[in-house]
Design a protein around this motif. Structure first.
Motif, mmCIF file in Angstrom:
data_model
loop_
_atom_site.group_PDB
_atom_site.id
_atom_site.type_symbol
_atom_site.label_atom_id
_atom_site.label_comp_id
_atom_site.label_asym_id
_atom_site.label_seq_id
_atom_site.Cartn_x
_atom_site.Cartn_y
_atom_site.Cartn_z
ATOM 1 N N GLY A 86 0.790 -1.222 0.000
ATOM 2 C CA GLY A 86 0.000 0.000 0.000
ATOM 3 C C GLY A 86 0.819 1.266 0.000
ATOM 4 N N ASP A 87 1.953 1.268 0.672
ATOM 5 C CA ASP A 87 2.832 2.440 0.679
ATOM 6 C C ASP A 87 3.819 2.415 -0.482
ATOM 7 N N VAL A 88 4.363 1.259 -0.757
ATOM 8 C CA VAL A 88 5.411 1.147 -1.783
ATOM 9 C C VAL A 88 4.872 1.487 -3.172
ATOM 10 N N TYR A 89 3.672 0.987 -3.480
ATOM 11 C CA TYR A 89 3.103 1.173 -4.816
ATOM 12 C C TYR A 89 1.752 1.893 -4.746
ATOM 13 N N ALA A 90 1.690 2.890 -3.890
ATOM 14 C CA ALA A 90 0.428 3.609 -3.686
ATOM 15 C C ALA A 90 -0.132 4.157 -4.987
ATOM 16 N N ASP A 91 0.721 4.707 -5.843
ATOM 17 C CA ASP A 91 0.259 5.334 -7.086
ATOM 18 C C ASP A 91 0.426 4.443 -8.306
ATOM 19 N N GLU A 92 1.256 3.413 -8.212
ATOM 20 C CA GLU A 92 1.513 2.561 -9.376
ATOM 21 C C GLU A 92 0.421 1.521 -9.610
ATOM 22 N N VAL A 93 -0.323 1.161 -8.562
ATOM 23 C CA VAL A 93 -1.423 0.192 -8.736
ATOM 24 C C VAL A 93 -2.639 0.943 -9.274
ATOM 25 N N VAL A 94 -2.980 0.689 -10.530
ATOM 26 C CA VAL A 94 -4.055 1.428 -11.185
ATOM 27 C C VAL A 94 -5.360 0.647 -11.250
ATOM 28 N N GLU A 95 -5.292 -0.641 -11.020
ATOM 29 C CA GLU A 95 -6.509 -1.453 -10.951
ATOM 30 C C GLU A 95 -6.196 -2.699 -10.148
ATOM 31 N N VAL A 96 -7.133 -3.104 -9.301
ATOM 32 C CA VAL A 96 -7.044 -4.369 -8.581
ATOM 33 C C VAL A 96 -8.158 -5.254 -9.111
ATOM 34 N N ASN A 97 -7.776 -6.293 -9.820
ATOM 35 C CA ASN A 97 -8.768 -7.254 -10.307
ATOM 36 C C ASN A 97 -9.000 -8.323 -9.248
ATOM 37 N N VAL A 98 -10.222 -8.812 -9.189
ATOM 38 C CA VAL A 98 -10.606 -9.763 -8.155
ATOM 39 C C VAL A 98 -11.108 -11.042 -8.814
ATOM 40 N N SER A 99 -10.471 -12.140 -8.475
ATOM 41 C CA SER A 99 -10.906 -13.445 -8.959
ATOM 42 C C SER A 99 -12.237 -13.814 -8.312
ATOM 43 N N LEU A 100 -13.212 -14.163 -9.131
ATOM 44 C CA LEU A 100 -14.545 -14.513 -8.639
ATOM 45 C C LEU A 100 -14.946 -15.934 -9.008
ATOM 46 N N GLY A 101 -13.990 -16.723 -9.510
ATOM 47 C CA GLY A 101 -14.306 -18.094 -9.886
ATOM 48 C C GLY A 101 -13.156 -18.727 -10.626
ATOM 49 N N PRO A 102 -13.371 -19.891 -11.220
ATOM 50 C CA PRO A 102 -12.305 -20.589 -11.944
ATOM 51 C C PRO A 102 -11.745 -19.717 -13.057
ATOM 52 N N SER A 103 -10.452 -19.820 -13.268
ATOM 53 C CA SER A 103 -9.724 -18.988 -14.229
ATOM 54 C C SER A 103 -9.824 -17.507 -13.881
ATOM 55 N N GLY A 104 -10.217 -17.187 -12.671
ATOM 56 C CA GLY A 104 -10.362 -15.802 -12.259
ATOM 57 C C GLY A 104 -11.609 -15.139 -12.791
ATOM 58 N N GLU A 105 -12.528 -15.911 -13.345
ATOM 59 C CA GLU A 105 -13.704 -15.371 -14.021
ATOM 60 C C GLU A 105 -14.967 -15.550 -13.184
ATOM 61 N N LEU A 106 -15.915 -14.665 -13.392
ATOM 62 C CA LEU A 106 -17.222 -14.784 -12.758
ATOM 63 C C LEU A 106 -18.021 -15.839 -13.517
ATOM 64 N N ARG A 107 -17.895 -17.074 -13.094
ATOM 65 C CA ARG A 107 -18.611 -18.205 -13.704
ATOM 66 C C ARG A 107 -18.494 -19.405 -12.799
ATOM 67 N N TYR A 108 -19.287 -20.427 -13.105
ATOM 68 C CA TYR A 108 -19.151 -21.720 -12.446
ATOM 69 C C TYR A 108 -18.167 -22.590 -13.239
ATOM 70 N N PRO A 109 -17.544 -23.590 -12.593
ATOM 71 C CA PRO A 109 -16.586 -24.455 -13.300
ATOM 72 C C PRO A 109 -17.300 -25.517 -14.131
ATOM 73 N N SER A 110 -18.124 -25.079 -15.061
ATOM 74 C CA SER A 110 -19.029 -26.002 -15.757
ATOM 75 C C SER A 110 -18.357 -26.788 -16.862
#
Length: 486
Positions: A194-218
């Protein structure tokens, strides 16, 4: 930052209203007025690349970073693997790899778009690295009881129509059991960077399922015969999922008698409410489209996925607090483009992955062709401290409506772009397969998505595919077209 995008969308939608071309809620019967090239000179335009799943050749990685930085790439998306960082023991975090990879990326003048990867690496298309979820996770909660269900060793996992369990990600029906784990991991990440890269992190993506995608592992490897281009397999058979379906249906209808009346059934107890007993017949008979039970089940299945996405995103946003003040929050939706025109069970794979409803008009632009809840997940955070951005894959693909794929990939890109624009959702795109950015045809499709359908940013899978040859040439041309800084 976020305000600029909302103002742009609001003015664009107002223009449509005044011209009579459409509204934010509906479109003409013959289709919408396409959003057009909204990314042109927009300060919210971004051009990113994905790092390898795990960097092993550091010299090659540094050379690739220098190449893409030279022609205007903004940031590098990096999977922060839960299993790698916290795999050894609960609440013991090893950030040494990420200390190195983040330092190398930023030293080349590039920004960071980390992915909090609460899913498994390995076993999916293009995976060349394996990182399993922390092994302690399954045993830590095995003795717990939640909603009257004893979890056991597989209680956090999805269970499919074939009776198989998937360890690739935690099922959404167990969110409240493990949400503290997502919170603790996010807070540890924030404390480390949070301090080291306060300005360099421009987006935080959040994994919501398999392969990091919002889906079921169908269509994942734990089930047989469910890969591309099949319909996949429903993943709603865990005890927690069944219990939730039962409770939601009783809440919706008020009593078992009312459930029976709506469905035309004679169930004797609430315990008999459940997912399709014969999943194959559920699709081949078109029950998922044509019966009240089928539409109710699919609506619940889709709604459960969207609610899961909201819970995890809210947890991450709260855990980040005020750190990384320039960072948006991103979630990824896959382009599930096959089986869309299948003569027996159209749109079935989108159903098994949880992406669409079937209680709405699937042919209507006003419903996003069934995607309205998935897209409008981003709008559940309108009053929050950060812009929530949706990423959609498959921008490089063509339609292939005939057997065996029955694919409408390019059409799907259009549907999502149109609906996101009218809903005021910031939408960015990705290619689904690495080979797609190695051909001029793939780039022509990407350009068409940006020229016509309102996409605002691109993340290319992966950096090595745009560090030389056609990929590098076309990405450089693309960035020169859209970036206000080039």
């Amino acid at each position: 930052m976020a305000g600029v995008r909302h103002a742009t969308v609001t003015l664009a939608v107002l223009s449509l209203l005044l011209s009579g071309a459409g509204t934010a809620q509906a479109t003409p019967a013959d289709g919408p007025v396409p959003p057009g090239p909204v990314a042109l000179d927009d300060p919210e335009f971004t051009a990113n690349v994905m790092a390898p799943l795990k960097v092993t050749d550091w010299a090659a990685f540094e050379a690739d970073l220098e190449t893409v930085a030279a022609y205007g790439v903004d940031a590098v998306s990096v999977d922060v693997w839960w299993g790698d960082v916290e795999g050894a023991a609960d609440n013991r975090f090893d950030w040494s790899y990420y200390d190195q990879v983040f330092e190398v990326i930023t030293s080349k003048g590039l920004e960071l778009a980390p992915i909090l990867s609460f899913h498994q690496a390995g076993g999916n298309v293009g995976d060349d690295y394996t990182s399993l979820l922390p092994s302690w996770l399954w045993t830590k909660y095995a003795d717990r009881t939640y909603r009257g269900v004893e979890l056991g060793p597989t209680g956090l996992q999805h269970r499919s129509e074939q009776g198989n369990h998937s360890p690739e990600s935690v099922q959404g029906w167990a969110d409240r059991v493990v949400m503290n784990e997502y919170r603790d991991f996010t807070r540890a990440f924030e404390r480390q960077y949070g301090d080291v890269y306060a300005d360099e992190v421009v987006e935080v993506n959040v994994s919501l399922g398999p392969s990091g995608e919002l889906r079921y592992p169908s269509y994942n490897q734990h089930d047989e015969g469910t890969g591309y281009p099949t319909r996949g397999a429903l993943q709603a058979y865990s005890p927690l999922a069944v219990r939730d379906f039962q409770q939601q249906m009783l809440y919706r209808y008020g009593s078992l008698e009312a459930v029976n009346s709506a469905w035309g059934t004679d169930l004797g107890s609430a315990d008999q409410i459940g997912p399709p007993a014969d999943a194959e017949a559920f699709f081949t008979s078109r029950a998922y489209l044509d019966t009240q039970y089928g539409r109710d089940f699919v609506d619940w299945y889709n709604g459960s996925l969207v609610d899961h996405g909201e819970r995890v995103l809210r947890t991450v946003i709260r855990a980040l607090g005020r750190d990384f003040p320039e960072a948006d929050i991103g979630y990824k939706v896959p382009g599930i483009h096959w089986q869309m025109t299948h003569p027996v069970h159209p749109r079935a794979t989108e159903v098994t992955t949880g992406l669409i409803q079937t209680s709405v008009d699937l042919d209507s632009w006003a419903t996003g062709h069934g995607y309205q809840r998935i897209v409008e997940l981003a709008n559940r955070f309108d009053r929050g401290p950060r812009e929530v951005v949706m990423h959609f894959t498959a921008l490089e693909m063509d339609d292939q409506p005939g057997p065996e794929a029955y694919s409408l990939a390019q059409t799907l890109v259009q549907w999502i772009g149109d609906y996101a624009f009218r809903a005021g959702v910031e939408l960015k795109g990705e290619n689904a397969l690495a080979g797609g950015v190695g051909s001029d045809e793939g780039w022509d499709n990407i350009n068409e998505a940006f020229e016509t359908w309102g996409y605002l940013g691109l993340t290319v899978l992966r950096i090595g595919d745009v560090s030389s040859g056609t990929g590098a040439r076309r990405y450089a041309e693309f960035i020169a077209t859209y970036s206000p800084d080039i």
